[in-house]
Design a protein around this motif. Structure first.
Motif, PDB file in Angstrom:
ATOM      1  N   ASN A 151       0.890  -1.098  -0.100  1.00  0.00           N
ATOM      2  CA  ASN A 151       0.060   0.036   0.080  1.00  0.00           C
ATOM      3  C   ASN A 151       0.729   1.200   0.052  1.00  0.00           C
ATOM      4  OD1 ASN A 151      -1.589  -1.979   2.059  1.00  0.00           O
ATOM      5  ND2 ASN A 151      -3.025  -1.158   0.427  1.00  0.00           N
ATOM      6  N   SER A 152       2.007   1.306  -0.174  1.00  0.00           N
ATOM      7  CA  SER A 152       3.069   2.446  -0.022  1.00  0.00           C
ATOM      8  C   SER A 152       3.835   2.624  -1.391  1.00  0.00           C
ATOM      9  CB  SER A 152       3.935   2.128   1.236  1.00  0.00           C
ATOM     10  OG  SER A 152       4.621   1.223   0.990  1.00  0.00           O
ATOM     11  N   ASN A 153       3.510   1.866  -2.527  1.00  0.00           N
ATOM     12  CA  ASN A 153       4.349   2.126  -3.632  1.00  0.00           C
ATOM     13  C   ASN A 153       4.211   3.589  -4.081  1.00  0.00           C
ATOM     14  OD1 ASN A 153       1.817   1.920  -4.398  1.00  0.00           O
ATOM     15  ND2 ASN A 153       1.985   0.313  -6.014  1.00  0.00           N
ATOM     16  N   THR A 154       3.219   4.097  -4.021  1.00  0.00           N
ATOM     17  CA  THR A 154       3.209   5.473  -4.662  1.00  0.00           C
ATOM     18  C   THR A 154       4.019   6.531  -3.734  1.00  0.00           C
ATOM     19  OG1 THR A 154       0.858   5.252  -5.560  1.00  0.00           O
ATOM     20  CG2 THR A 154       1.731   7.420  -4.990  1.00  0.00           C
ATOM     21  N   MET A 155       3.975   6.355  -2.535  1.00  0.00           N
ATOM     22  CA  MET A 155       4.711   7.032  -1.455  1.00  0.00           C
ATOM     23  C   MET A 155       6.370   6.614  -1.707  1.00  0.00           C
ATOM     24  SD  MET A 155       2.268   6.400   1.737  1.00  0.00           S
ATOM     25  CE  MET A 155       0.777   6.611   1.761  1.00  0.00           C
ATOM     26  N   ALA A 156       6.556   5.544  -1.878  1.00  0.00           N
ATOM     27  CA  ALA A 156       8.104   5.067  -2.023  1.00  0.00           C
ATOM     28  C   ALA A 156       8.578   5.750  -3.573  1.00  0.00           C
ATOM     29  CB  ALA A 156       8.086   3.607  -2.256  1.00  0.00           C
ATOM     30  N   ALA A 157       7.778   5.823  -4.448  1.00  0.00           N
ATOM     31  CA  ALA A 157       8.219   6.312  -5.579  1.00  0.00           C
ATOM     32  C   ALA A 157       8.386   7.854  -5.517  1.00  0.00           C
ATOM     33  CB  ALA A 157       7.045   5.940  -6.785  1.00  0.00           C
ATOM     34  N   ALA A 158       7.651   8.511  -4.804  1.00  0.00           N
ATOM     35  CA  ALA A 158       7.532  10.047  -4.259  1.00  0.00           C
ATOM     36  C   ALA A 158       8.992  10.186  -3.667  1.00  0.00           C
ATOM     37  CB  ALA A 158       6.530  10.380  -3.653  1.00  0.00           C
ATOM     38  N   ALA A 159       9.400   9.526  -2.839  1.00  0.00           N
ATOM     39  CA  ALA A 159      10.575   9.413  -2.034  1.00  0.00           C
ATOM     40  C   ALA A 159      11.864   9.346  -3.015  1.00  0.00           C
ATOM     41  CB  ALA A 159      10.848   8.286  -1.161  1.00  0.00           C
ATOM     42  N   LEU A 160      11.660   8.416  -3.824  1.00  0.00           N
ATOM     43  CA  LEU A 160      12.766   7.990  -5.002  1.00  0.00           C
ATOM     44  C   LEU A 160      12.815   9.465  -6.013  1.00  0.00           C
ATOM     45  CD1 LEU A 160      12.368   4.238  -5.648  1.00  0.00           C
ATOM     46  CD2 LEU A 160      14.135   5.525  -4.351  1.00  0.00           C
ATOM     47  N   ALA A 161      11.922   9.911  -6.262  1.00  0.00           N
ATOM     48  CA  ALA A 161      11.650  11.077  -7.072  1.00  0.00           C
ATOM     49  C   ALA A 161      12.135  12.275  -6.594  1.00  0.00           C
ATOM     50  CB  ALA A 161      10.404  11.228  -7.664  1.00  0.00           C
ATOM     51  N   ALA A 162      12.230  12.426  -5.436  1.00  0.00           N
ATOM     52  CA  ALA A 162      12.426  13.577  -4.461  1.00  0.00           C
ATOM     53  C   ALA A 162      13.791  13.425  -3.604  1.00  0.00           C
ATOM     54  CB  ALA A 162      11.478  14.162  -3.943  1.00  0.00           C
ATOM     55  N   PRO A 163      14.933  12.927  -4.190  1.00  0.00           N
ATOM     56  CA  PRO A 163      16.019  12.452  -3.303  1.00  0.00           C
ATOM     57  C   PRO A 163      16.542  13.737  -2.360  1.00  0.00           C
ATOM     58  CG  PRO A 163      16.841  13.038  -5.548  1.00  0.00           C
ATOM     59  CD  PRO A 163      15.394  13.090  -5.352  1.00  0.00           C
ATOM     60  N   SER A 164      16.299  14.971  -2.455  1.00  0.00           N
ATOM     61  CA  SER A 164      16.364  15.789  -1.516  1.00  0.00           C
ATOM     62  C   SER A 164      15.821  15.759  -0.285  1.00  0.00           C
ATOM     63  CB  SER A 164      16.355  17.431  -1.970  1.00  0.00           C
ATOM     64  OG  SER A 164      15.056  17.524  -2.174  1.00  0.00           O
ATOM     65  N   LEU A 165      14.738  14.955  -0.284  1.00  0.00           N
ATOM     66  CA  LEU A 165      13.932  14.700   0.946  1.00  0.00           C
ATOM     67  C   LEU A 165      14.106  13.245   1.125  1.00  0.00           C
ATOM     68  CD1 LEU A 165      10.677  16.645   0.029  1.00  0.00           C
ATOM     69  CD2 LEU A 165      12.430  17.355   1.824  1.00  0.00           C
ATOM     70  N   GLY A 166      13.879  12.323   0.174  1.00  0.00           N
ATOM     71  CA  GLY A 166      14.110  10.895   0.452  1.00  0.00           C
ATOM     72  C   GLY A 166      13.157  10.182   1.339  1.00  0.00           C
ATOM     73  N   PHE A 167      13.501   9.162   1.737  1.00  0.00           N
ATOM     74  CA  PHE A 167      12.530   8.143   2.637  1.00  0.00           C
ATOM     75  C   PHE A 167      12.167   8.779   3.953  1.00  0.00           C
ATOM     76  CE2 PHE A 167      13.172   5.292  -0.856  1.00  0.00           C
ATOM     77  CZ  PHE A 167      11.975   4.672  -1.147  1.00  0.00           C
ATOM     78  N   ASP A 168      13.140   9.832   4.492  1.00  0.00           N
ATOM     79  CA  ASP A 168      12.906  10.116   6.011  1.00  0.00           C
ATOM     80  C   ASP A 168      12.414  11.492   5.717  1.00  0.00           C
ATOM     81  OD1 ASP A 168      14.338   8.033   7.209  1.00  0.00           O
ATOM     82  OD2 ASP A 168      16.157   8.714   6.598  1.00  0.00           O
ATOM     83  N   GLY A 169      12.315  12.207   4.670  1.00  0.00           N
ATOM     84  CA  GLY A 169      12.053  13.495   4.456  1.00  0.00           C
ATOM     85  C   GLY A 169      10.383  13.398   3.841  1.00  0.00           C
ATOM     86  N   VAL A 170      10.100  12.512   2.992  1.00  0.00           N
ATOM     87  CA  VAL A 170       8.645  12.503   2.468  1.00  0.00           C
ATOM     88  C   VAL A 170       7.943  11.853   3.327  1.00  0.00           C
ATOM     89  CG1 VAL A 170       7.197  11.534   0.871  1.00  0.00           C
ATOM     90  CG2 VAL A 170       9.601  12.567   0.168  1.00  0.00           C
ATOM     91  N   ILE A 171       6.766  12.637   3.656  1.00  0.00           N
ATOM     92  CA  ILE A 171       5.777  12.001   4.811  1.00  0.00           C
ATOM     93  C   ILE A 171       4.770  11.276   4.223  1.00  0.00           C
ATOM     94  CG2 ILE A 171       3.849  12.947   6.452  1.00  0.00           C
ATOM     95  CD1 ILE A 171       6.871  13.473   7.221  1.00  0.00           C
ATOM     96  N   GLY A 172       4.350  10.151   4.637  1.00  0.00           N
ATOM     97  CA  GLY A 172       3.401   9.308   4.053  1.00  0.00           C
ATOM     98  C   GLY A 172       2.260   9.279   4.976  1.00  0.00           C
ATOM     99  N   VAL A 173       0.922   9.003   4.601  1.00  0.00           N
ATOM    100  CA  VAL A 173      -0.050   9.119   5.345  1.00  0.00           C
ATOM    101  C   VAL A 173      -1.228   7.815   4.834  1.00  0.00           C
ATOM    102  CG1 VAL A 173      -2.104  10.366   6.310  1.00  0.00           C
ATOM    103  CG2 VAL A 173       0.006  11.701   5.948  1.00  0.00           C
ATOM    104  N   LEU A 174      -1.352   6.948   5.508  1.00  0.00           N
ATOM    105  CA  LEU A 174      -2.500   6.268   5.337  1.00  0.00           C
ATOM    106  C   LEU A 174      -3.654   6.224   6.190  1.00  0.00           C
ATOM    107  CD1 LEU A 174      -0.809   2.623   5.500  1.00  0.00           C
ATOM    108  CD2 LEU A 174      -1.477   4.126   3.596  1.00  0.00           C
ATOM    109  N   VAL A 175      -4.882   6.284   5.394  1.00  0.00           N
ATOM    110  CA  VAL A 175      -6.243   6.802   5.772  1.00  0.00           C
ATOM    111  C   VAL A 175      -7.118   5.657   5.424  1.00  0.00           C
ATOM    112  CG1 VAL A 175      -8.036   8.463   5.699  1.00  0.00           C
ATOM    113  CG2 VAL A 175      -5.640   9.160   5.615  1.00  0.00           C
ATOM    114  N   ALA A 176      -7.857   5.067   6.512  1.00  0.00           N
ATOM    115  CA  ALA A 176      -9.091   4.083   6.206  1.00  0.00           C
ATOM    116  C   ALA A 176     -10.219   4.808   6.225  1.00  0.00           C
ATOM    117  CB  ALA A 176      -8.893   3.055   7.395  1.00  0.00           C
TER     118      ALA A 176
END
Length: 178
Positions: A85-110
């Protein structure tokens, strides 16, 4: 646009100004993002609780109300517990290396009202300009999905069309994996 010029010498821009034709962004967007000064990037994915395939501590998370935030934090902390459920978020982290996986915020909402779709919101902002205001971009995508599905029904078609388009590139026909 590349990171290297003839002779192998590296070049690192001090400033990236994007006022390009869409074709330029299509061809060089990923390279531009590598040098962009993003201050924040937030990706929110909402779907019906049955659409999640969660692991670890998130698997035990319950939705006490009609709309519940299951996770909000760095994408790095989400990926191991929501790998499907996090592939779009991981792709965003890869596309924005100035932020990366630690700087990109992911939110899951049910959200129990989302019985036939997945909703993805992407919000990004850059540094403040001379007026004190910063640029911001917000995209909202609604992807039709069968109840309980992890992947939206439009995703497979989009993926297949992307593969077909790769096979028709005049500069490098075929699919090249690295």
């Amino acid at each position: 646009m590349g990171d290297r010029v003839k002779g192998g010498k590296s070049r690192r821009p001090d400033l990236v100004v994007e006022v390009a034709h869409p074709k330029i962004i299509h061809e060089s967007g990923a390279q531009i993002l590598r040098h962009a000064n993003l201050l924040s990037l937030r990706v929110t994915m909402a779907t019906h609780p049955d659409g999640f395939r969660l692991e670890g501590p998130l698997a035990a998370a319950h939705s006490p109300g009609p709309c519940t935030v299951l996770y909000e934090g760095p994408v790095r902390g989400l990926c191991p517990f929501a790998p499907r459920n996090s592939n779009t978020m991981a792709a965003a982290a890869l596309a924005a290396p100035s932020l990366g996986f630690d700087g990109v915020i992911g939110v899951l909402v049910a959200d129990i009202s989302l019985t036939d779709m997945h909703v993805v919101d992407v919000e990004l902002s850059g540094p403040r300009g001379p007026t004190g205001r910063s640029f911001a971009v917000h995209t909202h995508r609604e992807n039709p999905a069968e109840p309980g599905a992890v992947t939206g029904s439009a995703t497979v078609t989009a993926f297949w069309r992307s593969l077909l388009a790769c096979c028709q590139l005049p500069s490098r026909p075929g699919i090249h994996l690295c």
